[in-house]
Every structure is written in structure tokens, then in C-alpha cells.
Design a protein around this motif. Structure first.
Motif, short mmCIF file in Angstrom:
data_model
loop_
_atom_site.label_atom_id
_atom_site.label_comp_id
_atom_site.label_asym_id
_atom_site.label_seq_id
_atom_site.Cartn_x
_atom_site.Cartn_y
_atom_site.Cartn_z
N ILE A 1 27.55 101.41 -61.56
CA ILE A 1 26.66 100.51 -62.29
C ILE A 1 26.59 99.15 -61.61
CG2 ILE A 1 26.39 99.25 -64.47
CD1 ILE A 1 27.53 101.82 -65.85
N ALA A 2 27.72 98.64 -61.17
CA ALA A 2 27.74 97.34 -60.50
C ALA A 2 26.92 97.39 -59.21
CB ALA A 2 29.17 96.92 -60.20
N ALA A 3 27.07 98.45 -58.43
CA ALA A 3 26.31 98.59 -57.19
C ALA A 3 24.82 98.72 -57.48
CB ALA A 3 26.81 99.81 -56.40
N THR A 4 24.47 99.46 -58.51
CA THR A 4 23.07 99.62 -58.89
C THR A 4 22.48 98.29 -59.33
OG1 THR A 4 23.48 101.90 -59.56
CG2 THR A 4 21.48 100.85 -60.42
N ASN A 5 23.23 97.52 -60.11
CA ASN A 5 22.75 96.21 -60.54
C ASN A 5 22.54 95.27 -59.36
OD1 ASN A 5 22.59 96.81 -63.25
ND2 ASN A 5 24.63 96.05 -63.73
N ARG A 6 23.45 95.32 -58.39
CA ARG A 6 23.27 94.48 -57.18
C ARG A 6 22.00 94.87 -56.44
NH1 ARG A 6 28.92 95.02 -56.90
NH2 ARG A 6 28.74 96.78 -55.49
N ARG A 7 21.77 96.18 -56.30
CA ARG A 7 20.55 96.63 -55.62
C ARG A 7 19.30 96.23 -56.38
NH1 ARG A 7 22.01 102.63 -54.98
NH2 ARG A 7 24.19 102.17 -55.00
N LEU A 8 19.34 96.33 -57.69
CA LEU A 8 18.19 95.92 -58.49
C LEU A 8 17.94 94.42 -58.35
CD1 LEU A 8 18.73 98.02 -61.73
CD2 LEU A 8 16.89 98.29 -60.05
N ASP A 9 19.00 93.63 -58.34
CA ASP A 9 18.85 92.18 -58.15
C ASP A 9 18.24 91.88 -56.78
OD1 ASP A 9 19.83 91.52 -60.64
OD2 ASP A 9 21.87 91.09 -59.92
N ASP A 10 18.71 92.58 -55.75
CA ASP A 10 18.16 92.38 -54.40
C ASP A 10 16.67 92.74 -54.37
OD1 ASP A 10 20.62 91.58 -53.48
OD2 ASP A 10 21.11 93.51 -52.53
N LEU A 11 16.32 93.87 -54.97
CA LEU A 11 14.92 94.28 -54.99
C LEU A 11 14.06 93.29 -55.78
CD1 LEU A 11 15.24 98.13 -55.51
CD2 LEU A 11 14.41 96.95 -53.47
N ASP A 12 14.59 92.81 -56.89
CA ASP A 12 13.86 91.84 -57.70
C ASP A 12 13.66 90.54 -56.92
OD1 ASP A 12 12.63 91.04 -60.15
OD2 ASP A 12 14.42 89.84 -60.59
N LYS B 1 13.56 90.20 -53.61
CA LYS B 1 12.57 90.47 -52.57
C LYS B 1 11.17 90.52 -53.15
CE LYS B 1 15.65 93.06 -49.56
NZ LYS B 1 15.98 94.39 -49.00
N ASN B 2 11.04 91.14 -54.31
CA ASN B 2 9.74 91.24 -54.96
C ASN B 2 9.22 89.85 -55.35
OD1 ASN B 2 7.50 92.55 -56.12
ND2 ASN B 2 8.45 92.46 -58.14
N ASN B 3 10.10 89.02 -55.88
CA ASN B 3 9.70 87.67 -56.26
C ASN B 3 9.29 86.85 -55.03
OD1 ASN B 3 10.03 88.03 -58.99
ND2 ASN B 3 12.15 87.30 -59.01
N HIS C 1 5.53 85.27 -54.37
CA HIS C 1 5.32 83.85 -54.09
C HIS C 1 4.57 83.69 -52.78
CE1 HIS C 1 7.55 82.32 -57.46
NE2 HIS C 1 8.57 83.13 -57.17
N THR C 2 4.88 84.51 -51.80
CA THR C 2 4.19 84.43 -50.51
C THR C 2 2.73 84.72 -50.67
OG1 THR C 2 6.22 85.13 -49.38
CG2 THR C 2 4.16 85.33 -48.16
N TYR C 3 2.39 85.76 -51.42
CA TYR C 3 1.00 86.14 -51.57
C TYR C 3 0.24 85.14 -52.45
CZ TYR C 3 2.23 90.59 -49.49
OH TYR C 3 2.67 91.55 -48.62
#
Length: 51
Positions: A27-38, A40-42, A46-48
């Protein structure tokens, strides 16, 4: 409770503890990956929006 049943109960509890620890790690690893993806998405959003 017989010593054999007690030992079996202790073994089962230890197995459950190990399983829970593994699940918490997953769960901790999944949360870290979700935070990273979020993040990157943000950054992409902002770039666009600036161009």
C-alpha cells in the motif's frame, strides 16, 4: 488449551502479522506511485495551461 494448539495459534498469528506487514508495504509503495503520477500530471497540466 494444549501446547500443540497454542503453538499452532502462535504460528498462525505470526503468519498474519507477516501478511499484514507485506500488505502495508504494498500500500505504501502504491501510494508513492500514485503521488508521483499525480505530481507529473499536475506539472503537465500547468505546462499546457501556460502555452
Amino acid at each position: 488449551m494444549s501446547e500443540r494448539k497454542y503453538d499452532e495459534l502462535v504460528r498462525k498469528v505470526q503468519q498474519h502479522e507477516q501478511t499484514i506487514a507485506q500488505l502495508v508495504t504494498i500500500i505504501a509503495a502504491t501510494n508513492r506511485r500514485l503521488d508521483d503520477l499525480d505530481e507529473k500530471n499536475n506539472r503537465s497540466s500547468h505546462t499546457y495551461s501556460l502555452t
